[in-house]
Design a protein around this motif. Structure first.
Motif, PDB file in Angstrom:
ATOM      1  N   GLY A 148       0.810  -1.213   0.000  1.00 42.27           N
ATOM      2  CA  GLY A 148       0.000   0.000   0.000  1.00 42.27           C
ATOM      3  C   GLY A 148       0.836   1.252   0.000  1.00 42.27           C
ATOM      4  N   ASN A 149       1.941   1.235   0.729  1.00 42.37           N
ATOM      5  CA  ASN A 149       2.798   2.414   0.812  1.00 42.37           C
ATOM      6  C   ASN A 149       3.484   2.715  -0.516  1.00 42.37           C
ATOM      7  OD1 ASN A 149       3.925   4.545   2.256  1.00 42.37           O
ATOM      8  ND2 ASN A 149       5.765   3.389   2.749  1.00 42.37           N
ATOM      9  N   GLY A 150       3.747   1.693  -1.302  1.00 41.31           N
ATOM     10  CA  GLY A 150       4.389   1.890  -2.596  1.00 41.31           C
ATOM     11  C   GLY A 150       3.455   1.725  -3.765  1.00 41.31           C
ATOM     12  N   ASN A 467       5.098  10.409  -6.746  1.00 41.20           N
ATOM     13  CA  ASN A 467       4.741   9.115  -6.173  1.00 41.20           C
ATOM     14  C   ASN A 467       5.085   9.032  -4.696  1.00 41.20           C
ATOM     15  OD1 ASN A 467       3.711   8.191  -8.579  1.00 41.20           O
ATOM     16  ND2 ASN A 467       5.570   7.115  -9.184  1.00 41.20           N
ATOM     17  N   SER A 468       6.196   9.633  -4.289  1.00 36.59           N
ATOM     18  CA  SER A 468       6.593   9.575  -2.887  1.00 36.59           C
ATOM     19  C   SER A 468       5.644  10.387  -2.018  1.00 36.59           C
ATOM     20  CB  SER A 468       8.027  10.093  -2.725  1.00 36.59           C
ATOM     21  OG  SER A 468       8.930   9.277  -3.438  1.00 36.59           O
ATOM     22  N   ILE A 469       5.217  11.549  -2.524  1.00 37.54           N
ATOM     23  CA  ILE A 469       4.272  12.353  -1.766  1.00 37.54           C
ATOM     24  C   ILE A 469       2.926  11.664  -1.711  1.00 37.54           C
ATOM     25  CG2 ILE A 469       3.029  14.545  -1.730  1.00 37.54           C
ATOM     26  CD1 ILE A 469       5.474  15.830  -3.009  1.00 37.54           C
ATOM     27  N   GLY A 470       2.516  11.047  -2.818  1.00 38.14           N
ATOM     28  CA  GLY A 470       1.209  10.412  -2.854  1.00 38.14           C
ATOM     29  C   GLY A 470       1.144   9.076  -2.170  1.00 38.14           C
ATOM     30  N   GLY A 471       2.263   8.438  -1.896  1.00 38.07           N
ATOM     31  CA  GLY A 471       2.247   7.087  -1.351  1.00 38.07           C
ATOM     32  C   GLY A 471       2.530   7.000   0.118  1.00 38.07           C
TER      33      GLY A 471
END
Length: 479
Positions: A148-150, A467-471
Motif C-alpha cells: 500500500g505504501n508503494g 509518487n513519494s508524496i502520494g504514497g
C-alpha cells in the motif's frame, strides 16, 4: 520511525526488474532473456518504420499534427487521453505555453488523486484485509502495508515498463523515490523531530536495500536480465520477509524468557485483594445511564447515504488554516467520486464503517469502475455475443446483488460477509491508482518530447517526487 525505514522502495527497485522482464519480453516474443539497452530505443515496438517522436519540435508548425498522428512512436499504449495530439493538433502553436501549463496542473492533480486514493482508500482496505487474515503487525508491515505504501510507485512502474519507450522513466522513478525517502524524508524528520532509531532493524533494512541496489546496478551494467536473475530479485524479497518474521519471533522469545526469569523477584499480587474489591465496588455504578438521551434518534436511509457521501467535516474545517482549506477544496471532487465507488472497511469502528445504502450502491458502481478502467476501458465496451457490452452486464448483475443485500441487511448492524467489501475496495482503488498512474506516465512522456528531456531525468525528479508524496501511508498501523 522504524516503520518509515521499512518503506518498500528498495523492494520496488528489486521487483520492478523482473516485472520489466515479463512485460517487455512478452512484447518482443523472447523467453531467453531481456536486453536492457534496447528498452530505451523506439525500434522493435512496431514493425513499421518510425521516426523518433522527439523530432516533432524541429518540424514546421503545419507538419507537426500530421507527424504526430501518423508516426507510431508518438502513440501511447494506454490511457484515456492523447496528450501529444492535444498539444500539436488542438492548440495553436502560439498557445503552446498555455497547453504545457494546463498539462502541468493536470499532472499535479493526478498526483493528488494518487495520494488521496492510496492514503484514504487503498491502505485502509489493506489494513482491514490484514486484520481479517489475522496477520501479525510485522508480517502485515512488510507485505500488505509495504504494497500500500508503494502503490503509486508499483502501478507507475507497471505502466512504464509495459512500453519499452518509457521503461527508463520507471527505472529513474524507482531509484529517485528511494533516494528521496532515504535522504530528504529521513533528514527532514530528523531535523523537525529528532528520534532514536532501533539499531538492529535499521541495519537489517539498510543491508537488504544495499543488496537490492547493487543487484540492479549489476544488471544495468551487464545490460541483460535473465530469468534466473529475475527470480533472484523475487527470492531476495521473500528472504527479507522471512528474515523479518524470524527476527520478530526471536525477539518475542527472548522477551518472554526474560519475563519468566524476572518473575521470582517480583512481589506476589493477590487478585482478590482489598484494593481490587474497593475499586470494583466504586466502578460498578454505570454513570453513563445519567447521560443517555430520553429518545433514541435513528437516521433514515437517505440521511445515512447523504452523510456517508459527505467528504467534509465541518468541525475540522473551522479549525484548519486557509492553506488546508484550499487544498481540501481541490480534494473534494476526488474524495466524493472515490466515496461513491470505493467501499472502505474500518475494523476499528463498531459498525466497521457499514453504510447500508452506500455499500449497496457501491456494489453496482465498483464493478463498473473496474471494467471501465481496466486496460483503459477496452474490456468494458466489448460486446458479448454482439448483444450487450460488458459494462451493461456488470450493471445488471451488480444491481441484482445490491438489491438482495439491501433487503437482507439492516442499517444498524453490518452483515457477516461485510469483510468482502474490503477486497472489493482493494481492487477498485488499485484500478483507480493504475488509471491515474497511466495518465501520469503519458503526460511525463509528452512533456519530455516537448522539452526534449530524458525519460530518466523525468523519472528521477517529477515522477519520483509525486509518487513519494502520494504514497505516504506508513503512519497507518497495519491492523
Amino acid at each position: 520511525m522504524a516503520g518509515r525505514w521499512r518503506d518498500p522502495h528498495w523492494a520496488l527497485s528489486a521487483l520492478s526488474v523482473p516485472l520489466m522482464m515479463g512485460t517487455v519480453s512478452g512484447a518482443r516474443g523472447t523467453s531467453t532473456g531481456l536486453h536492457i539497452t534496447p528498452l530505451f530505443a523506439a525500434s522493435g515496438v512496431n514493425q513499421t518504420p518510425m521516426a523518433d517522436c522527439r523530432t516533432v519540435c524541429g518540424l514546421n508548425v503545419s507538419d507537426r499534427c500530421v507527424f504526430i498522428r501518423t508516426n507510431p512512436d508518438c502513440h501511447s499504449s494506454g490511457g484515456f487521453l492523447d496528450y501529444l495530439e492535444g498539444i500539436f493538433c488542438h492548440f495553436p502553436s502560439n498557445l503552446l505555453p498555455l497547453a504545457v501549463t494546463l498539462y502541468v496542473f493536470w499532472l499535479l492533480y493526478l498526483f493528488l488523486i494518487l495520494g488521496v486514493t492510496a492514503s484514504k482508500f487503498f491502505c485502509p482496505n489493506l489494513s482491514a484485509i490484514s486484520t481479517t487474515l489475522k496477520l501479525s503487525h510485522n508480517v502485515a508491515g512488510v507485505t500488505f502495508l509495504a504494497f500500500g505504501n508503494g502503490a503509486p510507485d508499483i502501478f507507475s512502474a507497471m505502466v512504464a515498463f509495459s512500453d519499452p519507450r518509457t521503461a527508463s522513466l520507471a527505472i529513474g522513478a524507482l531509484f529517485g523515490a528511494g533516494v528521496l525517502v532515504t535522504t530528504v524524508v529521513a533528514g527532514g524528520i530528523t531535523i523537525l523531530r529528532p528520534f532514536m532509531a532501533a539499531s538492529r532493524p535499521f541495519l537489517r533494512d539498510i543491508a537488504f536495500y544495499m543488496v537490492a541496489v547493487f543487484l540492479t546496478f549489476t544488471a544495468l551494467y551487464r545490460g541483460r536480465v535473465t530469468l534466473v536473475w529475475a527470480l533472484g530479485y523475487l527470492g531476495l524479497y521473500v528472504f527479507y520477509v522471512v528474515t523479518v518474521i524470524v527476527c520478530t519471533w526471536i525477539y518475542q522469545w527472548q522477551r518472554s524468557q526474560s519475563l519468566v526469569y524476572s518473575m521470582p523477584g517480583t512481589p506476589e499480587m493477590l487478585p482478590d485483594s482489598e484494593d481490587d474489591k474497593l475499586s470494583s465496588n466504586t466502578s460498578s455504578y454505570d454513570y453513563g445511564d445519567e447521560y443517555r438521551p430520553l429518545f433514541l434518534y435513528q437516521e433514515t436511509t437517505v440521511q445515512i447515504l447523504a452523510g456517508a457521501l459527505n467528504p467534509l467535516d465541518y468541525r475540522k474545517w473551522r479549525n484548519q488554516s486557509v492553506s488546508w482549506r484550499l487544498l481540501k477544496v481541490f480534494k473534494l471532487p476526488v474524495e466524493f467520486l472515490l466515496l461513491l465507488t470505493v467501499p472502505v472497511v474500518d475494523p476499528d469502528k463498531d459498525d466497521r464503517n457499514w453504510k447500508r445504502p452506500l455499500n449497496c450502491l457501491q456494489l453496482v458502481l465498483s464493478p463498473l469502475v473496474v471494467v471501465l478502467t481496466l486496460q483503459s476501458g477496452t474490456y468494458g465496451v466489448y460486446e458479448i455475443g454482439g448483444l450487450l457490452p460488458v459494462w451493461a452486464v456488470v450493471v445488471i448483475v451488480g444491481t441484482a446483488l445490491a438489491s438482495v443485500t439491501f433487503f437482507a441487511t439492516s442499517n444498524s448492524e453490518p452483515p457477516r460477509l461485510h469483510w468482502l467489501f474490503a477486497f472489493l475496495g482493494f481492487f477498485t482503488s488499485a484500478l483507480w491508482i493504475n488509471a491515474a498512474a497511466t495518465e501520469v506516465v503519458n503526460i511525463l512522456r509528452s512533456l519530455g518530447i516537448v522539452f526534449r528531456l530524458s525519460n530518466t531525468v523525468l523519472g528521477l525528479t517529477l515522477l519520483a517526487w509525486g509518487n513519494s508524496i502520494g504514497g505516504e501511508c506508513a503512519s497507518m498501523g497495519p491492523g
